[in-house]
Scaffold this motif. Structure first.
Motif, short mmCIF file in Angstrom:
data_model
loop_
_atom_site.label_atom_id
_atom_site.label_comp_id
_atom_site.label_asym_id
_atom_site.label_seq_id
_atom_site.Cartn_x
_atom_site.Cartn_y
_atom_site.Cartn_z
N HIS A 1 6.85 0.20 -2.05
CA HIS A 1 6.78 0.54 -0.63
C HIS A 1 5.51 1.35 -0.38
O HIS A 1 5.23 2.30 -1.10
N THR A 2 4.73 0.94 0.63
CA THR A 2 3.49 1.63 0.96
C THR A 2 3.74 2.67 2.06
O THR A 2 4.28 2.34 3.12
N VAL A 3 3.33 3.90 1.78
CA VAL A 3 3.44 4.99 2.74
C VAL A 3 2.06 5.25 3.32
O VAL A 3 1.08 5.41 2.57
N SER A 4 1.97 5.30 4.63
CA SER A 4 0.67 5.51 5.29
C SER A 4 0.62 6.85 6.00
O SER A 4 1.61 7.59 6.06
N ASP A 5 -0.55 7.17 6.55
CA ASP A 5 -0.77 8.37 7.36
C ASP A 5 -0.46 9.65 6.61
O ASP A 5 0.07 10.63 7.17
N LEU A 6 -0.78 9.69 5.32
CA LEU A 6 -0.61 10.90 4.54
C LEU A 6 -1.70 11.91 4.89
O LEU A 6 -2.83 11.54 5.20
N LYS A 7 -1.37 13.19 4.81
CA LYS A 7 -2.30 14.24 5.21
C LYS A 7 -3.20 14.65 4.05
O LYS A 7 -2.70 14.92 2.95
N PRO A 8 -4.51 14.71 4.25
CA PRO A 8 -5.40 15.17 3.18
C PRO A 8 -5.03 16.59 2.74
O PRO A 8 -4.76 17.46 3.57
N GLY A 9 -4.98 16.79 1.43
CA GLY A 9 -4.66 18.11 0.88
C GLY A 9 -3.18 18.41 0.79
O GLY A 9 -2.79 19.43 0.20
N ALA A 10 -2.33 17.55 1.34
CA ALA A 10 -0.88 17.80 1.34
C ALA A 10 -0.25 17.34 0.02
O ALA A 10 -0.73 16.42 -0.63
N THR A 11 0.84 18.02 -0.33
CA THR A 11 1.63 17.64 -1.50
C THR A 11 2.94 17.01 -1.03
O THR A 11 3.57 17.51 -0.09
N TYR A 12 3.34 15.93 -1.68
CA TYR A 12 4.55 15.21 -1.31
C TYR A 12 5.46 15.06 -2.53
O TYR A 12 4.99 14.99 -3.67
N GLU A 13 6.75 14.99 -2.25
CA GLU A 13 7.75 14.68 -3.27
C GLU A 13 8.53 13.44 -2.83
O GLU A 13 8.76 13.24 -1.63
N TRP A 14 8.94 12.62 -3.79
CA TRP A 14 9.68 11.42 -3.44
C TRP A 14 10.63 11.03 -4.55
O TRP A 14 10.48 11.43 -5.71
N TYR A 15 11.63 10.27 -4.17
CA TYR A 15 12.53 9.65 -5.12
C TYR A 15 13.09 8.39 -4.45
O TYR A 15 12.88 8.17 -3.25
N ALA A 16 13.80 7.59 -5.20
CA ALA A 16 14.39 6.36 -4.64
C ALA A 16 15.83 6.21 -5.14
O ALA A 16 16.16 6.62 -6.25
#
Length: 510
Positions: free
Chosen positions: A476-491
C-alpha cells in the motif's frame, strides 16, 4: 490503558485472536445523541505491552488488588472478575478471525500462515513524500489475503503538551447564600484568566450546583451568572471554555435533601440541551434532556471524552444510561475517558452504590481512566482500581461546609481542584486551590500525582488503506508524508480465517 496505543517493538509476530479485538461496543441506539465532534477509530490489534506505569512491573491477566486512600478510611481490597475479551493468540501460530472460512479455504484456518512487515526497514529514512508499505506473506495461501494498514505520525512530547482540566466541587452554598456567592464567580474568572497560561481545555462541575433544585430559581440564576464567564469567546475558544455539569441530588430533588430524583426542570431551563447544542465541543445527551451529557475536547493530539451522569440515589444508576455512556467511550477508543458524577466515592474510599455500578461497567472500557465526584461534604478521598491491567482512579472532593473564620470565608471558601496533565510523563498532578483566597491546600489528600496512559498524545493510528491479493507481498502506497516527520505503522493480515498482527515499524521522512 488506552486501547491499542501502548506500543513496543516485538521480535516475533504478534498473533491475535479475533475476540482479542475487545468486546463489541454496546449499541446506544435506544438513546438519542445530538451534535458533537468525532474521532477516527481504527481496528484494534496494534502490538501492545502491559507495563504498569505506577511501579514498573508487568501486569498479567489476573485481577489485582484495589487500594483506597481517604481522610478516614483504611485501604480496601477488591477482587476483579475475568474479562470478557478473548485470549491473545499463541506466538508463532496464526490466530483465528472467528469468521467461517471462505470458499476454497477448507474447514480450518491454515496453521502455517505468516505475515511480516518487510518494508521500509524499521528505523529507515525514506525520501518521501510517499512510501510503499510492504507486508510479506508466507505459508499456505488458499485464497486472497487481506492486509489493513494502520499508520500514525509520531509527535515528540514535551512540556508544551501539558494541559489542565478544572473540577468545580459542590457550589450549593455559594448559590444559596448571597454572602458566599462571590467565591463561585471567582472560580470561573480564574479559569478564564488562566485559560492560556495554564492551557485549560475544560471544566467539570461535580453537581449540586444549587441547594434547592426545584424550589428557588434565584439559585439557578446565580449559577448561570457564574458559569457564563466560561462562555466568553476568543480565538482559541470560539464556543467558550468547554464545560460539563453532573446533576446532583440537590439539583434534581423535590426537597433540599431528597434521595429520590424528582425533576430537573430548572436544571434544563438553565443548563439544558439548548444551551449547548450549537457548541462544537458538545457531544450530546441521553434521551431528550441534558441530565446525562458528554463533551469532547482536544489537547494537542489527544482527544478527551467526558461523560457527566445524573445522581440517582435510591434508584441507582439506570442500566440503559450506563450502556449509553459506555457506547460514547467506545465510539472514541483513542480518547482519554473521564466519568463525572455526583456520588461515586464515599468518605472512607469505598464506592457508593452508584459508583460501584458505574465502575462495573467502565472497568471493561479501556480508555476510561478517571472518575470524579463530590456529594460527601467536608471529605476528600480517592481510590485506584486495577482490573486486568486497566486502572481507573476515582476521586471525591467536596468543600461545601468549609468555614475558615481567619480567612472570613464559608460555604467552601472557593476551593476547587486543578488537574494538571503531562502526556510526556504519563501523569496528572492534582492540586487544590482557592482563587478568592489565593491559597492552596497541600496535604496528601489535596495534592498528589497519579499515573495515566496518555500515549495517544503521541498520535492516533488511522487505517490508511486495505489491500487484498494472492501474491507473496501486499503493498500500500502512502502519500503526502511530511518532511522530517516520524511515522509508525503496522498491518492486520487475514487469510482463510487466520489473522496476524505484524510488529510495529518506524520510519522517518527525509
Amino acid at each position: 490503558m488506552l486501547a491499542g496505543l501502548r506500543l513496543s517493538s516485538i521480535a516475533l509476530l504478534a498473533l491475535v485472536a479475533a475476540c482479542g479485538d475487545g468486546a463489541p461496543a454496546i449499541d446506544p441506539s435506544a438513546a438519542s445523541t445530538t451534535g458533537g465532534g468525532s474521532s477516527t477509530s481504527s481496528e484494534s490489534g496494534a502490538p501492545t505491552s502491559t507495563s504498569n506505569p505506577d511501579d514498573g512491573t508487568t501486569a498479567t491477566d489476573q485481577p489485582v488488588t484495589t487500594t483506597a486512600a481517604s481522610t478516614g478510611g483504611e485501604p480496601g481490597t477488591t477482587t476483579g472478575e475475568p474479562g470478557t475479551g478473548g485470549e491473545p493468540g499463541t506466538t508463532g501460530e496464526p490466530g483465528t478471525t472467528g469468521e467461517p472460512p471462505l470458499p476454497g479455504c477448507g474447514d480450518t484456518p491454515p496453521a502455517d500462515f505468516q505475515a511480516e512487515a518487510s518494508a521500509p526497514a524499521d528505523g529507515a529514512a525514506v525520501p518521501g513524500p510517499s512510501v510503499d508499505l510492504v507486508v510479506t506473506i508466507g505459508g499456505q495461501l488458499l485464497a486472497d489475503a487481506t492486509a489493513k494498514f494502520h499508520l500514525r505520525e509520531v509527535h515528540a512530547l514535551t512540556a508544551d503538551d501539558d494541559f489542565t482540566i478544572v473540577i468545580l466541587p459542590d457550589t450549593q452554598n455559594y448559590t444559596q447564600f448571597p454572602g458566599n456567592f462571590p467565591q463561585y464567580p471567582a472560580q470561573t474568572k480564574w479559569v478564564w484568566d488562566h485559560r492560556n497560561t495554564d492551557n485549560i481545555v475544560a471544566v467539570l462541575h461535580n453537581g449540586d450546583v444549587v441547594q434547592h433544585g426545584n424550589q428557588q430559581e434565584i439559585e439557578w440564576q446565580r449559577a448561570e451568572t457564574a458559569m457564563s464567564t466560561l462562555e466568553k469567546t476568543g480565538t482559541k475558544f470560539p464556543d467558550g471554555i468547554p464545560y460539563g455539569i453532573a446533576v446532583g441530588n440537590h439539583d434534581n430533588g423535590a426537597s433540599s435533601h431528597d434521595d429520590v430524583p424528582f425533576a430537573t426542570t430548572f436544571f434544563n431551563k438553565y443548563f439544558g440541551v439548548d444551551r449547548f447544542k450549537d457548541r462544537g465541543y458538545y457531544g450530546g445527551h441521553y434521551g431528550n434532556k441534558n441530565d446525562n451529557n458528554w463533551i469532547l475536547v482536544r489537547a494537542g493530539n489527544l482527544d478527551i471524552v467526558m461523560v457527566s451522569l445524573e445522581y440517582r440515589g435510591e434508584l441507582g444508576q439506570d442500566p440503559d444510561v450506563l450502556a449509553w455512556a459506555r457506547g460514547v467511550f467506545e465510539d472514541h477508543p483513542n480518547a482519554l475517558g473521564i466519568v463525572n458524577s455526583h456520588h461515586i466515592v464515599k468518605a472512607n474510599g469505598d464506592f457508593s452504590a452508584e459508583g460501584k455500578k458505574i465502575y462495573e461497567v467502565m472497568k471493561k472500557v479501556d480508555n476510561v481512566q478517571l472518575m470524579t465526584s463530590g456529594h460527601i461534604k467536608e471529605f476528600r478521598s480517592r481510590r485506584t482500581d486495577n482490573y486486568m491491567g486497566h486502572k481507573i482512579h476515582s476521586m471525591l472532593a467536596d468543600y461545601q461546609d468549609l468555614i475558615v473564620p481567619a480567612d472570613d470565608c464559608a460555604g467552601g471558601c472557593g476551593y476547587m481542584r486543578i488537574w494538571r496533565f503531562s502526556p510526556a510523563k504519563d501523569q496528572v498532578k492534582v492540586e487544590t486551590y482557592s482563587p478568592s483566597l489565593d491559597k492552596s491546600m497541600t496535604g496528601p489528600q489535596e495534592q498528589f500525582t497519579l499515573a495515566l496512559d496518555l500515549s495517544a498524545a503521541t498520535g492516533v493510528f488511522e487505517v490508511v488503506g486495505e489491500v487484498a491479493g494472492h501474491d507473496a507481498a501486499l503493498v500500500h502506497t502512502v502519500s503526502d508524508l511530511k518532511p522530517g516527520a516520524t511515522y509508525e505503522w503496522y498491518a492486520i493480515v487475514k487469510e482463510c480465517g487466520a489473522k496476524v498482527t505484524t510488529p510495529m515499524r518506524t520510519f522517518t521522512v527525509e
